[in-house]
Design a protein around this motif. Sequence first.
Motif, PDB file in Angstrom:
ATOM      1  N   MET A  15       0.833  -1.196   0.000  1.00 12.87           N
ATOM      2  CA  MET A  15       0.000   0.000   0.000  1.00 12.87           C
ATOM      3  C   MET A  15       0.869   1.247   0.000  1.00 12.87           C
ATOM      4  SD  MET A  15      -3.066  -0.861   2.711  1.00 12.87           S
ATOM      5  CE  MET A  15      -3.973   0.613   2.238  1.00 12.87           C
ATOM      6  N   LYS A  16       0.395   2.265  -0.695  1.00 16.21           N
ATOM      7  CA  LYS A  16       1.041   3.573  -0.673  1.00 16.21           C
ATOM      8  C   LYS A  16       0.245   4.484   0.262  1.00 16.21           C
ATOM      9  CE  LYS A  16       2.790   3.447  -5.412  1.00 16.21           C
ATOM     10  NZ  LYS A  16       2.712   4.109  -6.735  1.00 16.21           N
ATOM     11  N   LEU A  17       0.947   5.119   1.208  1.00 12.04           N
ATOM     12  CA  LEU A  17       0.295   5.945   2.217  1.00 12.04           C
ATOM     13  C   LEU A  17       0.801   7.372   2.175  1.00 12.04           C
ATOM     14  CD1 LEU A  17      -0.518   3.135   3.374  1.00 12.04           C
ATOM     15  CD2 LEU A  17      -0.094   4.066   5.650  1.00 12.04           C
ATOM     16  N   LEU A  18      -0.089   8.300   2.512  1.00 10.15           N
ATOM     17  CA  LEU A  18       0.278   9.696   2.745  1.00 10.15           C
ATOM     18  C   LEU A  18      -0.039  10.023   4.195  1.00 10.15           C
ATOM     19  CD1 LEU A  18       1.055  12.617   1.976  1.00 10.15           C
ATOM     20  CD2 LEU A  18      -1.321  12.948   1.222  1.00 10.15           C
ATOM     21  N   LEU A  19       0.961  10.464   4.931  1.00 14.32           N
ATOM     22  CA  LEU A  19       0.810  10.869   6.333  1.00 14.32           C
ATOM     23  C   LEU A  19       0.828  12.394   6.401  1.00 14.32           C
ATOM     24  CD1 LEU A  19       0.841  10.254   9.425  1.00 14.32           C
ATOM     25  CD2 LEU A  19       3.344  10.190   9.255  1.00 14.32           C
ATOM     26  N   TRP A  60       6.874   5.755  12.134  1.00 14.48           N
ATOM     27  CA  TRP A  60       7.714   4.664  12.644  1.00 14.48           C
ATOM     28  C   TRP A  60       6.907   3.372  12.777  1.00 14.48           C
ATOM     29  CZ3 TRP A  60       7.551   2.205  17.550  1.00 14.48           C
ATOM     30  CH2 TRP A  60       8.697   1.468  17.906  1.00 14.48           C
ATOM     31  N   ALA A  61       5.668   3.496  13.284  1.00 19.73           N
ATOM     32  CA  ALA A  61       4.805   2.320  13.436  1.00 19.73           C
ATOM     33  C   ALA A  61       4.316   1.812  12.074  1.00 19.73           C
ATOM     34  CB  ALA A  61       3.619   2.659  14.341  1.00 19.73           C
ATOM     35  N   LEU A  62       3.923   2.724  11.202  1.00 22.12           N
ATOM     36  CA  LEU A  62       3.445   2.326   9.871  1.00 22.12           C
ATOM     37  C   LEU A  62       4.550   1.656   9.060  1.00 22.12           C
ATOM     38  CD1 LEU A  62       1.362   5.515   9.042  1.00 22.12           C
ATOM     39  CD2 LEU A  62       0.424   3.212   9.397  1.00 22.12           C
ATOM     40  N   ALA A  63       5.785   2.147   9.209  1.00 21.37           N
ATOM     41  CA  ALA A  63       6.913   1.637   8.428  1.00 21.37           C
ATOM     42  C   ALA A  63       7.214   0.173   8.746  1.00 21.37           C
ATOM     43  CB  ALA A  63       8.149   2.492   8.671  1.00 21.37           C
ATOM     44  N   LYS A  64       6.741  -0.302   9.900  1.00 21.70           N
ATOM     45  CA  LYS A  64       6.993  -1.694  10.286  1.00 21.70           C
ATOM     46  C   LYS A  64       6.000  -2.661   9.648  1.00 21.70           C
ATOM     47  CE  LYS A  64       7.037  -0.966  14.812  1.00 21.70           C
ATOM     48  NZ  LYS A  64       7.221  -1.237  16.251  1.00 21.70           N
ATOM     49  N   PHE A 118       0.084  -1.786  13.104  1.00 20.37           N
ATOM     50  CA  PHE A 118      -0.705  -0.561  13.230  1.00 20.37           C
ATOM     51  C   PHE A 118      -1.509  -0.275  11.973  1.00 20.37           C
ATOM     52  CE2 PHE A 118      -0.760   4.247  13.105  1.00 20.37           C
ATOM     53  CZ  PHE A 118      -1.789   4.374  14.009  1.00 20.37           C
ATOM     54  N   LEU A 119      -0.926  -0.531  10.816  1.00 24.26           N
ATOM     55  CA  LEU A 119      -1.640  -0.290   9.563  1.00 24.26           C
ATOM     56  C   LEU A 119      -2.885  -1.165   9.471  1.00 24.26           C
ATOM     57  CD1 LEU A 119      -2.026   0.996   6.845  1.00 24.26           C
ATOM     58  CD2 LEU A 119      -0.164  -0.416   5.929  1.00 24.26           C
ATOM     59  N   GLU A 120      -2.794  -2.409   9.926  1.00 25.27           N
ATOM     60  CA  GLU A 120      -3.954  -3.297   9.951  1.00 25.27           C
ATOM     61  C   GLU A 120      -5.075  -2.720  10.817  1.00 25.27           C
ATOM     62  OE1 GLU A 120      -5.506  -5.785   8.900  1.00 25.27           O
ATOM     63  OE2 GLU A 120      -4.113  -6.786   7.563  1.00 25.27           O
ATOM     64  N   LEU A 121      -4.705  -2.179  11.969  1.00 25.09           N
ATOM     65  CA  LEU A 121      -5.713  -1.641  12.886  1.00 25.09           C
ATOM     66  C   LEU A 121      -6.426  -0.432  12.293  1.00 25.09           C
ATOM     67  CD1 LEU A 121      -3.860  -1.852  16.341  1.00 25.09           C
ATOM     68  CD2 LEU A 121      -5.586  -3.411  15.419  1.00 25.09           C
ATOM     69  N   ILE A 122      -5.663   0.479  11.674  1.00 24.98           N
ATOM     70  CA  ILE A 122      -6.342   1.672  11.146  1.00 24.98           C
ATOM     71  C   ILE A 122      -7.153   1.336   9.893  1.00 24.98           C
ATOM     72  CG2 ILE A 122      -4.775   3.306  12.234  1.00 24.98           C
ATOM     73  CD1 ILE A 122      -3.430   3.776   9.615  1.00 24.98           C
ATOM     74  N   LEU A 123      -6.724   0.333   9.136  1.00 20.41           N
ATOM     75  CA  LEU A 123      -7.554  -0.124   8.008  1.00 20.41           C
ATOM     76  C   LEU A 123      -8.886  -0.683   8.507  1.00 20.41           C
ATOM     77  CD1 LEU A 123      -5.051  -1.849   5.547  1.00 20.41           C
ATOM     78  CD2 LEU A 123      -6.545   0.094   5.039  1.00 20.41           C
ATOM     79  N   ALA A 124      -8.843  -1.420   9.618  1.00 19.35           N
ATOM     80  CA  ALA A 124     -10.078  -1.960  10.192  1.00 19.35           C
ATOM     81  C   ALA A 124     -11.007  -0.831  10.632  1.00 19.35           C
ATOM     82  CB  ALA A 124      -9.748  -2.879  11.366  1.00 19.35           C
TER      83      ALA A 124
END
Length: 425
Positions: free
Chosen positions: A1-5, A17-21, A303-309
């Motif tokens: 996935m490509k993300l913009l923060l 840092w959390a998303l990068a993992k 963390f990415l899984e959690l925010i996608l949910a």
Amino acid sequence: MKLLLIGSGGREHALAWALAKSPKLTKLYAAPGNAGIAKLAELSDLDVSDHEAVIEFCRRKEIDLVVVGPEAPLVAGLVDDLEDAGIKTFGPRKAPAQLEGSKAFTKGVCDEAGIPTAGYGRFDTADAALAYVREKGAPIVVKADGLAAGKGVVVAMTPDEAEAAVNACFEGSFGAAGAEVVIEEFLEGEEASFFVLSDGTNALPLATAQDHKRAYDGDEGPNTGGMGAYSPAPVLTAPLVDDVMKRIIEPTISTLAKRGTPFKGVLYAGLMMTADGPKLIEYNTRFGDPECQVLMMRLKSDFLELILASVEGRLDKVSADWREDPALTVVMAAKGYPGSYEKGTEIEGLDQLSADDLEVFHAGTKEDGGRILANGGRVLNVTAFGRTVGEAQKKAYDAVSRIDWPEGFCRTDIGWRAIARETQG
């Protein structure tokens, strides 16, 4: 996935840092970012207040998900415009973001849902507000209604302080944020922060934290955006967390859903642990800063899984796992903060700090020809794990002592309440 923060503070460095993992992440962009985020993401000087420009950037870069860090873009409706353009975004839309954008709005939700909170009055003229202060006496709490970057709250211990705070609001000290004022009863107790993710229907408890708002040791001096934090908060026991979910969080989520403005994103409840149980002081509609730093250090889940949910409405299908060890962060700020301070001073020694149980999250920094320069009031978040809060504190301050930045300062007692409990225990 490509993300913009979206964002540039210590909170956003911790999120990056959390998303990068996450194994799901293929590319991370950040706007505007900072010198620390630059090591994890490609920075863009995108003007995030120009929503059309953000949408165009997302289309050009084929962004799969936007993560909005700070409160101002949420209250300005960035999520509405991105979602209306078909772009997945983590964060609440403008209407439910009023939980942070307007203290009077939050009080109305509390009234409607029967949520325990401080007694209050709301005023749009100085005369009425001053009359209320004179009737109630002090101590009392004066709050600018709107967003004031963490500086619009005065805990007035005398009537004179309260009257000065009211006058400051109506004389424009906080701009449009002070056009309306909420005045609350003073609550006795210990403060704590509680975080949940919401998908509009379900709420997933995250973790607890405590931060230190005052600028100086011993919780003295002016209020700031936060000078340090630790997680978990010993004062918020498991039974109290259940109580907060049932009496505060769930009624809020269901009330907003009934209004047709469901809350999606992270909901941050600022609580006072009173003799009558937890009471809501305020809501924020994004992660706390610096609480986010200690939460992300302790989070074991993707963390990415959690925010996608959260975004996709399936929080009831996921859970969040946490390291039991506490984490603690010390904010290094520019001398003079939260008042006037100098920008552009050089920080050295950061590249010497490397350990599995230590992270230095950048807040107000920028890179200039290989040098790291201070570029804000709160500049660094020195964050560490330990088997106890005391051990985490020692590791964090050991790291602080190795940072060469004469123009910076920090409190020396972050975590003192929890450490006192450990000592007594």
